[in-house]
Design a protein around this motif. Structure first.
Motif, PDB file in Angstrom:
ATOM      1  N   ILE A 278       1.818   4.758   8.599  1.00  0.00           N
ATOM      2  CA  ILE A 278       1.238   4.069   7.442  1.00  0.00           C
ATOM      3  C   ILE A 278      -0.121   4.692   7.149  1.00  0.00           C
ATOM      4  CG2 ILE A 278       0.555   1.857   6.437  1.00  0.00           C
ATOM      5  CD1 ILE A 278       3.426   1.774   7.201  1.00  0.00           C
ATOM      6  N   GLU A 279      -0.145   5.553   6.122  1.00  0.00           N
ATOM      7  CA  GLU A 279      -1.388   6.257   5.784  1.00  0.00           C
ATOM      8  C   GLU A 279      -1.639   6.124   4.286  1.00  0.00           C
ATOM      9  OE1 GLU A 279      -0.177  10.010   7.408  1.00  0.00           O
ATOM     10  OE2 GLU A 279      -1.494   9.804   9.150  1.00  0.00           O
ATOM     11  N   ASN A 280      -2.883   5.796   3.947  1.00  0.00           N
ATOM     12  CA  ASN A 280      -3.262   5.591   2.554  1.00  0.00           C
ATOM     13  C   ASN A 280      -2.349   4.575   1.868  1.00  0.00           C
ATOM     14  OD1 ASN A 280      -5.241   7.629   2.864  1.00  0.00           O
ATOM     15  ND2 ASN A 280      -3.609   9.163   2.571  1.00  0.00           N
ATOM     16  N   GLY A 281      -1.979   3.561   2.647  1.00  0.00           N
ATOM     17  CA  GLY A 281      -1.178   2.480   2.103  1.00  0.00           C
ATOM     18  C   GLY A 281       0.276   2.823   1.852  1.00  0.00           C
ATOM     19  N   GLU A 282       0.719   4.001   2.317  1.00  0.00           N
ATOM     20  CA  GLU A 282       2.094   4.411   2.049  1.00  0.00           C
ATOM     21  C   GLU A 282       2.830   4.802   3.324  1.00  0.00           C
ATOM     22  OE1 GLU A 282       1.883   7.803  -0.463  1.00  0.00           O
ATOM     23  OE2 GLU A 282       1.652   6.561  -2.272  1.00  0.00           O
ATOM     24  N   TRP A 283       4.167   4.834   3.148  1.00  0.00           N
ATOM     25  CA  TRP A 283       5.016   5.333   4.242  1.00  0.00           C
ATOM     26  C   TRP A 283       4.986   6.857   4.268  1.00  0.00           C
ATOM     27  CZ3 TRP A 283      10.296   3.052   5.916  1.00  0.00           C
ATOM     28  CH2 TRP A 283      10.122   1.729   6.346  1.00  0.00           C
ATOM     29  N   HIS A 284       4.593   7.427   5.380  1.00  0.00           N
ATOM     30  CA  HIS A 284       4.754   8.861   5.588  1.00  0.00           C
ATOM     31  C   HIS A 284       5.790   9.028   6.675  1.00  0.00           C
ATOM     32  CE1 HIS A 284       1.018   9.168   3.320  1.00  0.00           C
ATOM     33  NE2 HIS A 284       1.384  10.421   3.092  1.00  0.00           N
ATOM     34  N   SER A 285       6.976   9.484   6.247  1.00  0.00           N
ATOM     35  CA  SER A 285       8.075   9.510   7.201  1.00  0.00           C
ATOM     36  C   SER A 285       9.242  10.303   6.642  1.00  0.00           C
ATOM     37  CB  SER A 285       8.547   8.081   7.471  1.00  0.00           C
ATOM     38  OG  SER A 285       9.798   8.097   8.135  1.00  0.00           O
ATOM     39  N   PRO A 286       9.943  11.007   7.524  1.00  0.00           N
ATOM     40  CA  PRO A 286      11.144  11.723   7.074  1.00  0.00           C
ATOM     41  C   PRO A 286      12.202  10.776   6.513  1.00  0.00           C
ATOM     42  CG  PRO A 286      10.545  12.349   9.321  1.00  0.00           C
ATOM     43  CD  PRO A 286       9.687  11.200   8.938  1.00  0.00           C
ATOM     44  N   ILE A 287      12.146   9.482   6.857  1.00  0.00           N
ATOM     45  CA  ILE A 287      13.203   8.585   6.401  1.00  0.00           C
ATOM     46  C   ILE A 287      12.775   7.728   5.209  1.00  0.00           C
ATOM     47  CG2 ILE A 287      14.288   8.481   8.680  1.00  0.00           C
ATOM     48  CD1 ILE A 287      13.138   5.612   8.951  1.00  0.00           C
ATOM     49  N   ALA A 288      11.537   7.907   4.750  1.00  0.00           N
ATOM     50  CA  ALA A 288      11.024   7.048   3.676  1.00  0.00           C
ATOM     51  C   ALA A 288      11.898   7.123   2.426  1.00  0.00           C
ATOM     52  CB  ALA A 288       9.581   7.447   3.337  1.00  0.00           C
ATOM     53  N   LYS A 289      12.408   8.315   2.154  1.00  0.00           N
ATOM     54  CA  LYS A 289      13.136   8.525   0.895  1.00  0.00           C
ATOM     55  C   LYS A 289      14.454   7.743   0.810  1.00  0.00           C
ATOM     56  CE  LYS A 289      15.223  12.791   2.726  1.00  0.00           C
ATOM     57  NZ  LYS A 289      14.494  13.799   3.464  1.00  0.00           N
ATOM     58  N   PHE A 290      14.948   7.268   1.969  1.00  0.00           N
ATOM     59  CA  PHE A 290      16.238   6.568   1.960  1.00  0.00           C
ATOM     60  C   PHE A 290      16.125   5.088   1.591  1.00  0.00           C
ATOM     61  CE2 PHE A 290      16.854   9.979   5.168  1.00  0.00           C
ATOM     62  CZ  PHE A 290      17.801  10.713   4.469  1.00  0.00           C
ATOM     63  N   PHE A 291      14.897   4.598   1.467  1.00  0.00           N
ATOM     64  CA  PHE A 291      14.733   3.157   1.282  1.00  0.00           C
ATOM     65  C   PHE A 291      14.134   2.828  -0.074  1.00  0.00           C
ATOM     66  CE2 PHE A 291      14.568   3.830   5.891  1.00  0.00           C
ATOM     67  CZ  PHE A 291      15.635   3.026   6.277  1.00  0.00           C
ATOM     68  N   THR A 292      14.565   1.664  -0.601  1.00  0.00           N
ATOM     69  CA  THR A 292      13.994   1.180  -1.852  1.00  0.00           C
ATOM     70  C   THR A 292      12.648   0.539  -1.570  1.00  0.00           C
ATOM     71  OG1 THR A 292      14.909  -1.020  -1.595  1.00  0.00           O
ATOM     72  CG2 THR A 292      16.325   0.612  -2.663  1.00  0.00           C
TER      73      THR A 292
END
Length: 593
Positions: A365-379
């Motif tokens: 959780i950086e700058n209020g966002e998800w930084h993750s290889p799996i972030a793109k799979f979720f709404t």
RNA sequence: GGGGUAGUAGCUCAGUCGGUUAGAGUGCUGGCCUGUCACGCCAGAGGUCGCGGGUUCGAGCCCCGUCUGCCCCGCCA
């Protein structure tokens, strides 16, 4: 030159001297811990089990005595007579319990010399454990180990007093007993008189203490050695000591209350720590859900988060497939760990693989966002729901495992402990107890294709579950309880089955034939039919308890003569081969290796 | 049964990219030293680099095997 004790009598321990002894004449005996030779004055730290005292050899007091001190080397055994005096201004040693005083030696006997030691006894060097174990008699002289062994004695004595004061009788049970199925592998002892037959050393006095209840002794205890022929760990030795207890005409709460009192007394007497009673309780189911393990360390948070419902319909195939096939997805929030490097996260991933996890998904959780290889799979909604479940905040590291429930709980439960250790959340001086209750009665053993007792086969089912033991074994809960301290199971027990009908049913469920159970447990089944009172008990692992009390990392450090991981004693070199004659007498032939 | 890690002076350790005589601290031995306390100063001795095999002109270092200690999985009702 070796001198004899003669009529010299020790007046006290070196380590007990205080300013109150100033002016008195004393006779001390002990080991030369360290010698500081100034050419003129010679100082020796004389050591016994209670500590160190500085003895001073002054040539102006006695030339002859001073001459002897010149010959003294480390670990020589000395007897000295002298006078206790205050140390001169400015030479008081605040690091020493006896540092305000010293003894001016007038007479000295060298009772025994010593070879140069294979390792130094001071606390500044960590000596390899194999050397310490080979020369255990020297290692046991070191103050740290000595303190642990002495504290262990105090715990045992406090236990005996508390239990005796509460009406428990100390009764011995056999070490040469009968091998029984279930449980750990037995150590066997061949019978010379009955060739081809074997005794087994007890895994615990379980059956005997129950029989003592049947015999009407009502309250029993024993500080007793138990033997299990299984592989070793830092907290597991093939022989270990239990505080074993059993009571009649009681229910679970009576035992819990009595034993909490024992723990509080031990911690007060041996450690000076007050334990707040009653100790909190948690069901097995809650422990698994929140911590993944049945021995949760409650000194820190990092609780597991259930995510299956949130992600089962998501576009992330890995999670969705696991959920669809009966698996679960759980996670834990490593607070403030978004700074972890790729390498650190890889290490965590390797760690969970030990427990069967296929991988470890993560989100920073950086700058209020998800930084993750799996972030793109979720709404956005799914991410919001997960953030809520995790209580995610800026700088957090969210970790996920998806698999069968056992793998998820095992791996995350162990990962939780690892993270706490790495993050420095474990305070050895903070003692947090919890009772874990409502264990399952039986679990399915996939390898052996049968039901197995979670605790042991004598544990009673909950009254309301009795009717389902046969029809739905998996749903039955046991009247069992474990005491957990800082993530260690330090005790466990149960209310026992006291009716033969139910005991027979249990053996049937465990897959023992009628013939089999008669042969193995017949005496207990018989005894149960002669007026058995309701009863139950508990056993504590004394070694683990003392390990935690002393802040040791292994129970080897609280056992005088422990074994290595391969079960050998490096000092005595046990086990060993024996003479053919001994084998012949026992009617035993060994197989060629 | 499996995974990881360590093994070099008595002890605790360092040892670079494979290169000449393997180092340090401490302990030990001897000498000096009357207020030290992990005493200090000077000198000296001390090595099967766990063991076996291999690669190489050359191995403490690379490869294979093996032994031992430790941590873990399985196992431990």
């Amino acid at each position: 030159m070796i001198e004899f004790l003669g009529d010299w009598k020790r007046t006290g321990y070196c380590g007990d001297l205080t300013a109150a002894d100033i002016g008195s004449s004393v006779t001390l005996m002990g080991w030369a811990h360290r010698r500081r030779d100034h050419g003129g004055l010679i100082f020796i730290d004389l050591r016994d089990r209670e500590g160190l005292a500085q003895i001073v050899f002054d040539p102006e007091v006695s030339k002859e005595t001073h001459g002897k001190a010149e010959d003294v080397r480390s670990e020589f055994v000395l007897a000295v007579k002298g006078k206790v005096i205050p140390r001169p201004e400015g030479t008081v040693n605040p690091n020493l319990k006896t540092g305000a005083v010293e003894i001016v030696v007038s007479e000295c006997k060298i009772l025994n010399p010593s070879k140069t030691l294979p390792f130094t006894l001071d606390e500044y060097v960590d000596v390899a454990e194999n050397l310490r174990l080979k020369y255990r008699y020297l290692d046991l002289r070191r103050p740290q180990l000595q303190e642990s062994i002495i504290l262990r004695s105090r715990v045992a004595q406090t236990t005996r007093k508390y239990l005796s004061d509460n009406g428990f009788l100390e009764i011995e049970t056999p070490f040469l007993t009968k091998s029984t199925p279930e449980g750990a592998r037995d150590f066997l002892v061949p019978s010379r008189i009955n060739k081809g037959q074997f005794y087994a050393l007890p895994q615990s006095p379980q059956i005997f203490k129950q029989i003592l209840m049947i015999s009407g002794y009502d309250r029993y205890f024993q500080v007793v050695r138990c033997f299990r022929d299984e592989d070793l760990r830092a907290d597991r030795q093939p022989e270990f000591t239990q505080i074993d207890c059993e009571m009649s005409f009681i229910d679970r709460d009576d035992i819990i209350k009595m034993m909490e009192g024992l723990m509080a007394t031990i911690f007060r007497e041996a450690k000076g720590v007050e334990i707040e009673l009653p100790v909190p309780r948690m069901t097995y189911q809650e422990a698994i859900r929140r911590f993944g393990v049945d021995n949760p360390d409650l000194r820190f948070g990092l609780e597991l988060v259930e995510l299956t419902d949130v992600v089962k319909g998501s576009g992330f195939k890995v999670f969705a497939d696991v959920a669809a096939s009966g698996g679960i997805i759980k996670g834990l929030n490593a607070k403030k760990c978004a700074t972890f490097s790729r390498k650190e996260i890889d290490d965590l991933t390797e760690f969970v693989k030990i427990y069967g996890a296929k991988g470890l998904a993560y989100v920073k959780i950086e700058n209020g966002e998800w930084h993750s290889p799996i972030a793109k799979f979720f709404t956005a909604d799914e991410i919001a729901a997960m953030n809520k479940a995790y209580g995610a905040e800026e700088g957090d590291l969210l970790l996920f495992v998806a698999d069968k429930p056992k793998v998820v709980n095992d791996s995350l439960g162990k990962l939780r402990n690892l993270l706490a250790k790495n993050l420095g959340l474990l305070d050895k001086n903070n003692f947090v107890f919890v009772w874990i209750t409502d264990f399952p009665l039986l679990e399915w053993d996939e390898d052996e294709k049968r039901w197995a007792a979670v605790h042991h086969p004598f544990t009673a089912p909950m009254d309301e579950d009795v009717d389902y033991v046969e029809s739905d074994p998996g749903r039955c809960r046991a009247k069992a309880y474990d005491l957990v301290l800082n993530g260690n199971e330090i005790g466990g027990g149960s209310i026992r089955i006291h009716q033969e009908v139910i005991q027979s049913l249990m053996f049937k469920m465990l897959g023992h034939s009628e013939e089999d159970k008669r042969e193995k447990f017949g005496f207990l089944l018989d005894a149960l039919e002669y007026g058995t009172p309701p009863h139950g008990g508990i056993a504590f692992g004394l070694d683990r308890l003392v390990m935690l009390l002393t802040g040791s990392d292994s129970i080897r450090d609280v056992i005088a003569f422990p074994k290595t991981q391969k079960g050998t004693c490096l000092m005595s070199e046990a086990p060993s081969t024996v003479d053919d004659k001994q084998l012949r007498e026992l009617g035993i032939k060994t197989l060629a290796k």
